[in-house]
Design a protein around this motif. Structure first.
Motif, PDB file in Angstrom:
ATOM      1  N   LEU A  83       0.823  -1.209   0.000  1.00  0.00           N
ATOM      2  CA  LEU A  83       0.000   0.000   0.000  1.00  0.00           C
ATOM      3  C   LEU A  83       0.853   1.254   0.000  1.00  0.00           C
ATOM      4  O   LEU A  83       0.496   2.279  -0.603  1.00  0.00           O
ATOM      5  CB  LEU A  83      -0.931  -0.018   1.214  1.00  0.00           C
ATOM      6  CG  LEU A  83      -1.978  -1.138   1.239  1.00  0.00           C
ATOM      7  CD1 LEU A  83      -2.823  -1.055   2.499  1.00  0.00           C
ATOM      8  CD2 LEU A  83      -2.880  -1.066   0.009  1.00  0.00           C
ATOM      9  N   LYS A  86       1.851   2.193  -3.332  1.00  0.00           N
ATOM     10  CA  LYS A  86       0.777   2.824  -4.096  1.00  0.00           C
ATOM     11  C   LYS A  86       0.569   4.283  -3.703  1.00  0.00           C
ATOM     12  O   LYS A  86      -0.308   4.953  -4.242  1.00  0.00           O
ATOM     13  CB  LYS A  86      -0.523   2.060  -3.899  1.00  0.00           C
ATOM     14  CG  LYS A  86      -0.509   0.655  -4.478  1.00  0.00           C
ATOM     15  CD  LYS A  86      -1.840  -0.033  -4.254  1.00  0.00           C
ATOM     16  CE  LYS A  86      -1.850  -1.440  -4.836  1.00  0.00           C
ATOM     17  NZ  LYS A  86      -3.160  -2.131  -4.616  1.00  0.00           N
ATOM     18  N   MET A  88      -0.180   5.373  -0.480  1.00  0.00           N
ATOM     19  CA  MET A  88      -1.086   5.556   0.649  1.00  0.00           C
ATOM     20  C   MET A  88      -0.318   6.003   1.896  1.00  0.00           C
ATOM     21  O   MET A  88       0.817   5.563   2.126  1.00  0.00           O
ATOM     22  CB  MET A  88      -1.836   4.255   0.946  1.00  0.00           C
ATOM     23  CG  MET A  88      -2.857   3.880  -0.093  1.00  0.00           C
ATOM     24  SD  MET A  88      -3.898   2.507   0.487  1.00  0.00           S
ATOM     25  CE  MET A  88      -4.979   2.295  -0.920  1.00  0.00           C
ATOM     26  N   GLN A  92      -4.631   6.009   5.799  1.00  0.00           N
ATOM     27  CA  GLN A  92      -5.269   5.188   4.761  1.00  0.00           C
ATOM     28  C   GLN A  92      -4.944   3.702   4.960  1.00  0.00           C
ATOM     29  O   GLN A  92      -5.794   2.836   4.773  1.00  0.00           O
ATOM     30  CB  GLN A  92      -4.819   5.648   3.370  1.00  0.00           C
ATOM     31  CG  GLN A  92      -5.316   7.027   2.984  1.00  0.00           C
ATOM     32  CD  GLN A  92      -4.730   7.478   1.665  1.00  0.00           C
ATOM     33  OE1 GLN A  92      -3.501   7.538   1.508  1.00  0.00           O
ATOM     34  NE2 GLN A  92      -5.598   7.814   0.716  1.00  0.00           N
ATOM     35  N   ILE A  93      -3.703   3.406   5.335  1.00  0.00           N
ATOM     36  CA  ILE A  93      -3.300   2.016   5.562  1.00  0.00           C
ATOM     37  C   ILE A  93      -4.030   1.448   6.766  1.00  0.00           C
ATOM     38  O   ILE A  93      -4.482   0.295   6.757  1.00  0.00           O
ATOM     39  CB  ILE A  93      -1.775   1.924   5.744  1.00  0.00           C
ATOM     40  CG1 ILE A  93      -1.077   2.270   4.424  1.00  0.00           C
ATOM     41  CG2 ILE A  93      -1.359   0.542   6.231  1.00  0.00           C
ATOM     42  CD1 ILE A  93       0.436   2.317   4.524  1.00  0.00           C
ATOM     43  N   ALA A  95      -6.986   2.300   7.816  1.00  0.00           N
ATOM     44  CA  ALA A  95      -8.369   2.045   7.417  1.00  0.00           C
ATOM     45  C   ALA A  95      -8.473   0.850   6.469  1.00  0.00           C
ATOM     46  O   ALA A  95      -9.418   0.050   6.557  1.00  0.00           O
ATOM     47  CB  ALA A  95      -8.952   3.308   6.761  1.00  0.00           C
ATOM     48  N   GLU A  96      -7.501   0.698   5.576  1.00  0.00           N
ATOM     49  CA  GLU A  96      -7.554  -0.363   4.578  1.00  0.00           C
ATOM     50  C   GLU A  96      -7.347  -1.743   5.205  1.00  0.00           C
ATOM     51  O   GLU A  96      -8.047  -2.712   4.884  1.00  0.00           O
ATOM     52  CB  GLU A  96      -6.487  -0.118   3.510  1.00  0.00           C
ATOM     53  CG  GLU A  96      -6.447  -1.163   2.405  1.00  0.00           C
ATOM     54  CD  GLU A  96      -7.638  -1.075   1.472  1.00  0.00           C
ATOM     55  OE1 GLU A  96      -7.918  -2.082   0.781  1.00  0.00           O
ATOM     56  OE2 GLU A  96      -8.293  -0.005   1.437  1.00  0.00           O
ATOM     57  N   LEU A  97      -6.385  -1.862   6.117  1.00  0.00           N
ATOM     58  CA  LEU A  97      -6.035  -3.165   6.680  1.00  0.00           C
ATOM     59  C   LEU A  97      -6.655  -3.416   8.054  1.00  0.00           C
ATOM     60  O   LEU A  97      -6.557  -4.528   8.577  1.00  0.00           O
ATOM     61  CB  LEU A  97      -4.506  -3.307   6.773  1.00  0.00           C
ATOM     62  CG  LEU A  97      -3.751  -3.217   5.450  1.00  0.00           C
ATOM     63  CD1 LEU A  97      -2.253  -3.353   5.691  1.00  0.00           C
ATOM     64  CD2 LEU A  97      -4.229  -4.300   4.485  1.00  0.00           C
TER      65      LEU A  97
END
Length: 315
Positions: A83, A86, A88, A92-93, A95-97
């Motif tokens: 991530l 990309k 992020m 953001q990481i 929230a994503e993971l």
């Protein structure tokens, strides 16, 4: 003309009730009898045609297998840095993971996963570090019992819980590459391939049968005799070929086909007629199957009077 199978009582009844009638062995029953003999033959020869089992691959890891915690750390580190590549950011990481912010920051700061793992490659198995090579060697020798391995470690002077050894053995099994064995066809599947006309065999069946016949010469001999009998039956060449076929079958090393040929000799006139004349029990067998179907449909639902009406009205 009296069409019948090989049952002794049918032959006796025909002799007693219609002594001048020509008795004809039904071709369907002759083929069914040969099919039963073929299935017994295939079952007897199974050890010869069954595909050989591949050699088992031993588990020879260079070191003790990694624990679940170490594997999870590797997966998370790879996900976090993927991530980051990309573009992020930290929030953001998270929230994503679905990671804790502190955990995510720790993974982001570690350039390599080795910084997070350190010397704890085996997770909680540190008490076995000095004995991992011994356990792996014993596992490769075929000892997969955690209880037995725990007993051996105790005899070597190591104080460790059986649960710890069990977790170690479990990870060895997970890392082991199981030996794959080609699927073993069933006896009835092989029998069906032999009894099926070559033009009606699927391509996979032709390939499989060729492999099995290559492994077992007796099976190949049986296939050739059965194919010859099928040709006699279909084309009704009893007068021309049945005598030679029966002689060849009785001279073969296949005891099941020898028994079938001996049975033909015992009822020779009827069998010769069945494999020469056009008469057969097909219409009768069709009516019998229809009546059985009606009976099964009505099982437990109606009495004999209704069954009688259904049979008569649908004739």
């Amino acid at each position: 003309m009296i069409c019948r199978d090989h049952a002794r009582y049918y032959a006796e009844g025909a002799d007693r009730g219609a002594g001048t009638a020509t008795q004809v062995a039904d071709r369907h029953h002759l083929w069914a009898n040969l099919g039963d003999a073929t299935e017994r033959l295939v079952a007897r020869l199974r050890s010869q045609w069954v595909p050989p089992a591949p050699e088992k691959e031993k588990v020879v890891p260079s070191e003790a297998p990694e624990g679940r915690r170490v594997r999870r750390t590797r997966e998370r580190h790879a996900a976090v840095h993927a991530l980051m590549d990309k573009g992020m950011g930290h929030s953001q990481i998270v929230a994503e993971l679905g990671l804790d912010p502190k955990t995510a920051r720790k993974f982001m700061r570690a350039a390599t996963v080795e910084e997070l793992i350190g010397d704890r490659r085996t997770g909680r198995q540190s008490s076995l570090d000095g004995h991992a090579a011994y356990l792996i060697a014993r596992f490769n020798e075929g000892c997969h019992s955690a209880l037995r391995l725990h007993r051996e470690l105790t005899e070597r002077g190591l104080t460790v819980s059986e649960r710890t050894v069990r977790r170690f053995v479990h990870r060895l099994r997970e890392n082991a590459k199981p030996a794959t064995r080609p699927p073993v066809p069933k006896v009835r599947e092989v029998t069906k391939l032999i009894l099926t006309h070559p033009d009606n065999r699927p391509e996979s069946g032709r390939v499989l049968l060729k492999q099995l016949l290559h492994r077992c010469r007796e099976l190949d001999e049986a296939r050739e005799l059965i194919a010859r009998f099928a040709s006699i039956l279909v084309h009704r060449r009893g007068q021309e070929d049945l005598e030679q076929w029966t002689t060849d079958a009785q001279a073969s090393r296949l005891q099941e086909l020898r028994g079938f040929a001996t049975g033909l000799r015992k009822d020779w006139d009827a069998d010769m007629a069945g494999l020469t004349l056009r008469w057969n029990s097909g219409p009768v067998e069709g009516h019998v199957n229809r009546i059985k179907m009606l009976k099964r449909q009505m099982f437990g639902r109606a009495k004999l009077d209704l069954l009688r009406k259904r049979v008569l009205l649908t004739s």
